[in-house]
Design a protein around this motif. Structure first.
Motif, PDB file in Angstrom:
ATOM      1  N   UNK A   1       6.247   7.251   5.332  1.00  0.00           N
ATOM      2  CA  UNK A   1       5.548   7.377   6.761  1.00  0.00           C
ATOM      3  C   UNK A   1       6.061   6.952   8.386  1.00  0.00           C
TER       4      UNK A   1
ATOM      5  N   UNK B   1       2.505   2.873  -3.343  1.00  0.00           N
ATOM      6  CA  UNK B   1       2.199   1.936  -2.033  1.00  0.00           C
ATOM      7  C   UNK B   1       3.376   1.542  -1.252  1.00  0.00           C
ATOM      8  N   UNK B   2       4.600   1.330  -1.648  1.00  0.00           N
ATOM      9  CA  UNK B   2       5.416   0.985  -0.704  1.00  0.00           C
ATOM     10  C   UNK B   2       5.685   2.269  -0.521  1.00  0.00           C
TER      11      UNK B   2
ATOM     12  N   UNK C   1       1.165   0.847  -9.175  1.00  0.00           N
ATOM     13  CA  UNK C   1       0.771   1.098  -7.466  1.00  0.00           C
ATOM     14  C   UNK C   1       1.759   0.585  -6.654  1.00  0.00           C
ATOM     15  N   UNK C   2       2.633  -0.582  -6.542  1.00  0.00           N
ATOM     16  CA  UNK C   2       3.569  -1.579  -5.872  1.00  0.00           C
ATOM     17  C   UNK C   2       4.725  -0.487  -5.444  1.00  0.00           C
TER      18      UNK C   2
ATOM     19  N   UNK D   1      -0.124  -2.181 -11.609  1.00  0.00           N
ATOM     20  CA  UNK D   1       0.443  -2.689 -10.475  1.00  0.00           C
ATOM     21  C   UNK D   1       1.941  -2.450 -10.504  1.00  0.00           C
ATOM     22  N   UNK D   2       2.601  -2.530 -11.508  1.00  0.00           N
ATOM     23  CA  UNK D   2       3.667  -1.729 -10.882  1.00  0.00           C
ATOM     24  C   UNK D   2       3.965  -0.143 -10.027  1.00  0.00           C
TER      25      UNK D   2
ATOM     26  N   UNK E   1       4.807   4.077   1.983  1.00  0.00           N
ATOM     27  CA  UNK E   1       4.417   3.417   3.522  1.00  0.00           C
ATOM     28  C   UNK E   1       5.587   3.778   4.499  1.00  0.00           C
ATOM     29  N   UNK E   2       6.809   4.184   3.510  1.00  0.00           N
ATOM     30  CA  UNK E   2       7.905   4.198   3.715  1.00  0.00           C
ATOM     31  C   UNK E   2       8.231   5.494   4.240  1.00  0.00           C
TER      32      UNK E   2
END
Lengths: 294, 275
Positions: free
Chosen positions: B275, B268-269, B264-265, B261-262, B272-273
Motif C-alpha cells: 500500500x 499483514x506486513x 498473519x505477520x 502468527x507466522x 501494508x508495504x
C-alpha cells in the motif's frame, strides 16, 4: 494458445465484477463528494441548493476545523519524531539478540491485529482517573491523579500514546524483517575492522534499511490521516473538541447534525490534504533515499 | 562484562514486553474482581477470591454471542467475495492476452490504494441510503468487499504473474479453456497467496468500526467492535464486568493469532508495504 486466452466475453466476465465494485466504491464516491461539497444539502431532502465555495469558506473560518487539522498534524509528528526512533531502536535490539527473538516479535506485533475499538475501551479503563492502571502506577511515585481523557491538556497525548502502543510493534516487525534480510557478511566485515555494535548500527544497518524506514514513515502519515475510530471510542473528540481530528469533525457535522454538504467539503479536504502530504513527502524526502520496488 | 552486554538489550525488550502485555493482564485480573472497589484496593495483582460472575453477566448483557456471530459471518463472507472477484480480475489481467486494457485496469486499481477511506465515508453512506440497504448487513458487506479489492488484486496479481507460462501452455494444449484453466489450475496454485489475502481482509473486516458504527442502528445487527463500545457506554460504571467483555472480544483474535502468527505477520506486513 493466444486464441484460447483471447476470449473477450470471458475477459469481461472476469474483469467486470471487481472493476465495477472498484468504480462504484472508489471513483464514483470521490465525484459525489466533490459535487455535494458545493451544496447546502442536509443529506435527506430532495431539493439541493448549490452554494459555491461557501462550505469551504465556512471550514476555513472555523477555529474548530483548524484545531482538528492541528490534531492530525500532532498524529503525524508523534509518529515521525517519537515512534520512528523507538521503532528503529527496538528492531535493532530484537535483530541482535540471540534468545527469545520469536517471543519478542510475536508479542510486540499482537496489539496491531486487535480491533482499535476494543483497544480504545481497554485504554479508557487504564486511563480511568480513580483506579486505572496509569494513575495507580503514578500513585506509587506519589504523583497525584491525572484526568487523562477529561483534561484538555492531557486528552490528545493520551490518545497518541494509545495509538503508538497499538502500532509501534507492527512497524518494528517490518523494519526487523528488513534488518534480518541484510547479508551477514557486511556486519561481520565491519566487526573484523573493529566497528563496535553501535557503529555498525549507525553506519551499516540503518542506512541499509532506510528505504523501509521511509515506507514506515509513509504508512504512519497515511495512518495519521485515517485516525478516527480511536478518537471516537476514547473521547468522541472531546473534551470541548480538543481531540477532534478531521475525520471526526466531518462525522460530527455530516451524520450527527445533518450538514451533509458541509461534511462532504471536509471529506474533499481530507482527500486533498492526504494527497498533498503524501506527494510532498515523496518529492522532498523519499526521493533522496533509494527507490523501493512496490 | 560480556554477560552484561548480552543482558542489557533483554532488559529494554522485557520492559517493552511488559508495557504491551501488562494492560492485558490488568484487564484479566480486573475481570475476576467483584467490583470497582475491589479493583481500586488492589489494582495490580489477582484478588483474594476469584469470581466468574462478570463473565456470565458480560456474556448476557453485552450480547457477545450475537455480535460475535455477526462479525464472523460478515468478515468471512466479505473476505471470500473480495478474493473471488479479485482473483478473477487478477487472472484476466495477468494471464489473458489483453495487454493494453489490462495495464490500464491494473493501474487504475492501484490508484485505489492512495485514496483515503475517510473521505469516502459520506458518499458511501449516501449510496447505501439510495440503495435502501442502510441498517442491513448488506450495507457493510458491499463496501467491505469493494474496499479490499485493490489490495487483494495487487497481491494475487503479483503471485499469478510469477507462475510459469508453461503451465497454461500445457493446459491449453490439453484443451482447457480460460474458465477451466482458472478454476482447475490457477486457483489451486495461488492458494498460499489467497490464504494471506484472506487473513488480511478478514482481520480488516473484523476490526472495522466506522462503517459498522454509522451504517447500522439495530442492536441485533451490530458487529463486535461496535457492540463492545455500546456495551461500554451502557455499563461504564462497572469496570469488572467491562473487563470480562474485553477478554471475550480479545480472546478469539489471540487464539487465532497463536495458531497462525507466522502467516498473519507475513500477510499483514506484506499488505501494508504494497500500500
Amino acid at each position: 494458445m493466444n486464441k484460447a486466452l483471447r476470449n473477450p466475453l470471458i475477459y469481461l466476465l472476469f474483469v467486470l465484477p471487481a472493476f465495477i465494485l472498484f468504480l462504484a466504491f472508489f471513483i464514483y464516491p470521490i465525484f459525489t463528494a466533490i459535487d455535494n461539497s458545493f451544496t447546502s444539502w442536509n443529506g435527506i431532502s430532495k431539493d439541493v441548493q448549490y452554494i459555491g465555495f461557501d462550505n469551504y469558506a465556512t471550514a476555513f473560518h472555523d477555529a474548530a476545523f483548524w484545531k482538528s487539522v492541528r490534531n492530525n498534524v500532532y498524529f503525524i509528528l508523534f509518529s515521525c519524531l517519537i515512534q520512528v526512533p523507538l521503532i528503529v531502536f527496538f528492531s535493532l535490539l530484537i535483530a541482535n539478540v540471540k534468545k527469545l527473538k520469536g517471543l519478542y516479535k510475536t508479542a510486540v506485533f499482537m496489539p496491531s491485529i486487535m480491533s482499535t475499538a476494543v483497544i480504545g475501551i481497554l485504554w479508557g479503563f487504564i486511563y480511568n482517573p480513580d483506579f486505572g492502571l496509569a494513575n495507580e502506577i503514578l500513585g506509587l511515585f506519589g504523583v497525584s491523579p491525572v484526568y487523562w481523557l477529561s483534561d484538555k491538556s492531557w486528552a490528545m497525548i493520551s490518545i497518541l500514546i494509545t495509538n503508538a502502543w497499538q502500532w509501534t510493534g507492527f512497524y518494528i516487525v517490518m523494519v526487523l524483517a528488513a534488518i534480518i534480510a541484510i547479508p551477514r557478511e557486511l556486519e561481520e566485515a565491519a566487526a573484523i575492522d573493529g566497528a563496535t555494535g553501535f557503529q555498525r548500527a549507525i553506519k551499516i544497518t540503518i542506512p541499509l534499511v532506510m528505504p523501509i524506514i521511509s515506507v514506515v514513515i509513509m504508512l504512519s502519515i497515511a495512518g495519521a490521516m485515517k485516525a478516527a475510530d480511536i478518537v471516537l471510542v476514547m473521547t468522541k473528540g472531546g473534551p470541548a473538541g480538543s481531540t477532534d481530528v478531521m475525520a471526526t469533525y466531518m462525522i460530527r457535522y455530516a451524520i450527527t447534525s445533518f450538514r451533509h454538504g458541509f461534511g462532504n467539503a471536509i471529506a474533499v479536504l481530507i482527500f486533498v490534504f492526504t494527497i498533498v502530504i503524501t506527494v510532498l513527502y515523496q518529492v522532498l524526502i523519499s526521493r533522496r533515499t533509494e527507490r523501493i520496488e512496490y | 562484562m560480556r554477560a552484561l552486554k548480552k543482558t542489557i538489550p533483554h532488559i529494554f525488550l522485557m520492559a517493552y514486553l511488559l508495557v504491551i502485555l501488562y494492560p492485558f493482564l490488568f484487564v484479566l485480573f480486573s475481570s475476576v474482581k467483584t467490583n470497582n472497589q475491589d479493583i481500586a484496593s488492589n489494582p495490580f495483582g489477582l484478588p483474594g477470591s476469584i469470581t466468574f460472575d462478570n463473565y456470565v453477566n458480560a456474556w448476557v448483557n453485552a450480547k457477545i454471542s450475537t455480535y460475535f456471530f455477526n462479525s464472523l459471518y460478515i468478515g468471512v463472507l466479505s473476505a471470500c467475495l473480495s478474493i473471488l472477484f479479485a482473483a478473477m480480475l487478477a487472472f484476466a489481467v495477468t494471464r489473458m492476452r489483453y495487454g493494453k486494457i489490462s495495464a490500464i485496469v491494473f493501474q487504475l486499481i492501484l490508484l485505489g490504494m492512495l485514496i483515503p477511506n475517510n473521505s469516502l465515508l459520506l458518499p458511501i453512506y449516501g449510496m447505501m441510503r439510495k440503495l435502501d440497504i442502510l441498517d442491513t448487513h448488506m450495507a457493510l458487506i458491499l463496501p467491505y468487499v469493494a474496499n479490499a479489492i485493490p489490495f487483494s488484486v495487487i497481491i494475487l496479481a503479483a503471485f499469478m504473474r510469477s507462475l510459469p507460462g508453461e503451465i497454461e501452455e500445457a493446459a491449453v494444449m490439453d484443451g482447457l479453456g480460460p474458465l477451466r484453466l482458472f478454476v482447475r489450475i490457477i486457483i489451486p496454485l495461488t492458494v498460499p497467496a489467497i490464504v494471506t489475502v484472506f487473513i488480511v481482509n478478514f482481520l480488516g473486516n473484523w476490526n472495522e468500526f466506522l462503517l459498522a458504527n454509522y451504517f447500522l442502528s439495530d442492536e441485533e445487527l451490530r458487529t463486535l467492535p461496535v457492540g463492545m463500545v455500546g456495551f461500554r457506554d451502557a455499563y461504564n460504571t462497572n469496570y469488572a464486568q467491562m473487563s470480562a467483555g474485553i477478554i471475550f472480544s480479545v480472546l478469539p483474535v489471540m487464539i487465532i493469532y497463536a495458531i497462525l502468527q507466522e502467516k498473519i505477520i507475513e500477510g499483514v506486513t506484506a499488505g501494508s508495504v504494497k500500500g
